[in-house]
Design a protein around this motif. Structure first.
Motif, mmCIF file in Angstrom:
data_model
loop_
_atom_site.group_PDB
_atom_site.id
_atom_site.type_symbol
_atom_site.label_atom_id
_atom_site.label_comp_id
_atom_site.label_asym_id
_atom_site.label_seq_id
_atom_site.Cartn_x
_atom_site.Cartn_y
_atom_site.Cartn_z
ATOM 1 N N HIS A 1 -1.751 -2.907 -57.039
ATOM 2 C CA HIS A 1 -3.047 -4.285 -57.528
ATOM 3 C C HIS A 1 -4.023 -4.478 -56.699
ATOM 4 N N GLY A 2 -3.736 -4.113 -54.887
ATOM 5 C CA GLY A 2 -4.379 -4.572 -54.092
ATOM 6 C C GLY A 2 -3.978 -5.472 -53.183
ATOM 7 N N GLN A 3 -2.611 -6.190 -53.854
ATOM 8 C CA GLN A 3 -2.301 -7.861 -52.759
ATOM 9 C C GLN A 3 -1.577 -7.417 -53.419
ATOM 10 N N ASN A 4 -0.501 -8.488 -52.218
ATOM 11 C CA ASN A 4 0.653 -8.726 -52.386
ATOM 12 C C ASN A 4 1.140 -9.646 -53.556
ATOM 13 N N VAL A 5 1.961 -8.891 -54.666
ATOM 14 C CA VAL A 5 2.144 -9.138 -55.593
ATOM 15 C C VAL A 5 4.033 -10.109 -55.980
ATOM 16 N N ALA A 6 4.260 -9.527 -55.024
ATOM 17 C CA ALA A 6 5.526 -9.812 -54.999
ATOM 18 C C ALA A 6 5.958 -11.581 -55.127
ATOM 19 N N PRO A 7 4.886 -12.479 -54.621
ATOM 20 C CA PRO A 7 5.407 -13.646 -55.451
ATOM 21 C C PRO A 7 5.301 -14.036 -56.929
ATOM 22 N N LEU A 8 4.913 -13.032 -57.542
ATOM 23 C CA LEU A 8 4.483 -13.342 -58.709
ATOM 24 C C LEU A 8 5.491 -13.430 -59.226
ATOM 25 N N LEU A 9 6.496 -12.486 -58.993
ATOM 26 C CA LEU A 9 7.771 -11.901 -59.602
ATOM 27 C C LEU A 9 8.559 -13.321 -59.695
ATOM 28 N N CYS A 10 8.437 -14.705 -59.007
ATOM 29 C CA CYS A 10 9.026 -15.302 -59.370
ATOM 30 C C CYS A 10 8.980 -16.458 -60.085
ATOM 31 N N GLY A 11 10.701 -16.768 -61.080
ATOM 32 C CA GLY A 11 10.635 -17.446 -62.253
ATOM 33 C C GLY A 11 10.487 -15.900 -63.153
ATOM 34 N N ALA A 12 10.253 -14.892 -62.934
ATOM 35 C CA ALA A 12 10.068 -13.469 -64.100
ATOM 36 C C ALA A 12 10.913 -13.267 -63.464
ATOM 37 N N LYS B 1 10.559 -6.527 -48.664
ATOM 38 C CA LYS B 1 10.907 -7.451 -47.973
ATOM 39 C C LYS B 1 10.677 -9.173 -48.445
ATOM 40 N N GLU B 2 8.746 -8.137 -49.154
ATOM 41 C CA GLU B 2 7.789 -9.811 -49.433
ATOM 42 C C GLU B 2 8.856 -10.332 -50.978
ATOM 43 N N VAL B 3 9.594 -9.161 -51.683
ATOM 44 C CA VAL B 3 10.600 -9.732 -53.096
ATOM 45 C C VAL B 3 11.711 -10.281 -52.121
ATOM 46 N N LYS B 4 12.669 -10.450 -51.008
ATOM 47 C CA LYS B 4 12.954 -11.554 -50.567
ATOM 48 C C LYS B 4 12.760 -12.359 -50.188
ATOM 49 N N LYS B 5 11.712 -12.158 -49.309
ATOM 50 C CA LYS B 5 10.730 -13.591 -48.755
ATOM 51 C C LYS B 5 10.455 -14.452 -49.975
ATOM 52 N N ALA B 6 10.434 -14.011 -50.800
ATOM 53 C CA ALA B 6 10.697 -15.210 -51.959
ATOM 54 C C ALA B 6 11.163 -15.279 -52.863
ATOM 55 N N GLY B 7 12.667 -15.436 -52.387
ATOM 56 C CA GLY B 7 13.732 -15.105 -52.940
ATOM 57 C C GLY B 7 14.221 -14.596 -53.952
ATOM 58 N N GLY C 1 17.076 -5.823 -43.868
ATOM 59 C CA GLY C 1 18.175 -6.592 -44.177
ATOM 60 C C GLY C 1 18.065 -6.686 -45.628
ATOM 61 N N ILE C 2 18.196 -6.269 -46.061
ATOM 62 C CA ILE C 2 18.429 -5.856 -47.632
ATOM 63 C C ILE C 2 19.463 -4.125 -47.834
ATOM 64 N N PRO C 3 19.920 -4.847 -48.999
ATOM 65 C CA PRO C 3 21.258 -3.650 -49.072
ATOM 66 C C PRO C 3 20.693 -2.441 -49.602
ATOM 67 N N LEU C 4 21.417 -1.353 -49.759
ATOM 68 C CA LEU C 4 21.240 0.048 -50.376
ATOM 69 C C LEU C 4 22.136 -0.070 -51.381
ATOM 70 N N ARG C 5 21.576 0.289 -52.383
ATOM 71 C CA ARG C 5 22.633 1.696 -53.138
ATOM 72 C C ARG C 5 22.216 2.316 -53.482
#
Ligand code: SF4
Length: 200
Positions: A108-119, A156-162, A189-193
């Motif tokens: 998408h050519g931009q940081n879209v991780a915050p858009l996932l908040c609430g979804a 990392k951005e997903v984590k930052k978005a909470g 700082g993210i778990p690995l499965r």
């Protein structure tokens, strides 16, 4: 290849959402390689579903453990629909997981991780390999080796978005590679499965 309209499918108490067959990768181990179905579900699509269609098909999400965006393709190609469906599911008390190759922000050519908040409640990012070259050798991303760094940054951005996030690798890459992936995950700082390889 047989195409249909299998937009959702049930497996192990979860409901999986098959939004698209598009993918920025062509992984050598992909379960769709040479296959028409996944555990009997024919996931090649003759068209992509609308958000409204999928929301109707899900119905009451509390009937399932999780609603999982997965399918035969990379769900974040349909980001607006994914977000709309995720928010609708969460409004009805459902739990939402996204399985992704982590290239959404490149797509998408931009940081879209915050858009996932609430979804989305949980994001599983496929790490697949321990270096950009090793990643490209197995994943064949249209973005080349940049995909590897973008995938780590996205998590990392997903984590930052909470939002809760983990990396995953398939055990077939070998013990040393898994160990190197573990180090990368720890640095982020993210778990690995570590997942078991499923024969395509
Ligand atoms: S990212 Fe997923 S859907 Fe895309 S090719 Fe790889 S395993 Fe298949």
């Amino acid at each position: 290849m047989k195409q249909g309209t299998k937009f959702v499918y049930e497996l192990d108490g979860n409901l999986y959402v098959n939004l698209t067959n598009r993918c920025s990768n062509a992984c050598t181990f992909c379960v769709r390689n040479g296959k028409d179905d996944y555990f009997g579900h024919e996931l090649w699509l003759e068209r992509e579903p609308s958000a409204e269609e999928v929301i109707q098909l899900i119905g009451d999400p509390k009937r399932y453990r999780q609603i999982v965006f997965c399918g035969f393709g990379e769900p974040t190609y349909r980001l607006p629909q994914l977000v709309e469906i995720g928010k609708a599911v969460k409004a009805k008390g459902g739990y939402v997981r996204l399985n992704t190759n982590g290239q959404a922000s490149l797509i998408h050519g931009q940081n879209v991780a915050p858009l996932l908040c609430g979804a989305v409640d949980f994001v599983n990012v496929s790490m697949n390999a321990q270096t950009p070259a090793a990643y490209q050798a197995v994943c064949n991303s249209v973005f080349g080796e940049d995909a590897f760094f973008a995938m780590i940054d996205f998590a990392k951005e997903v984590k930052k978005a909470g939002i809760e996030v983990c990396f995953s690798v398939v055990d077939v890459i070998g013990k040393d590679a898994v160990s190197a992936c573990r180090t990368l995950a720890e640095q982020a700082g993210i778990p690995l499965r570590v997942r078991e390889y499923i024969e395509p």
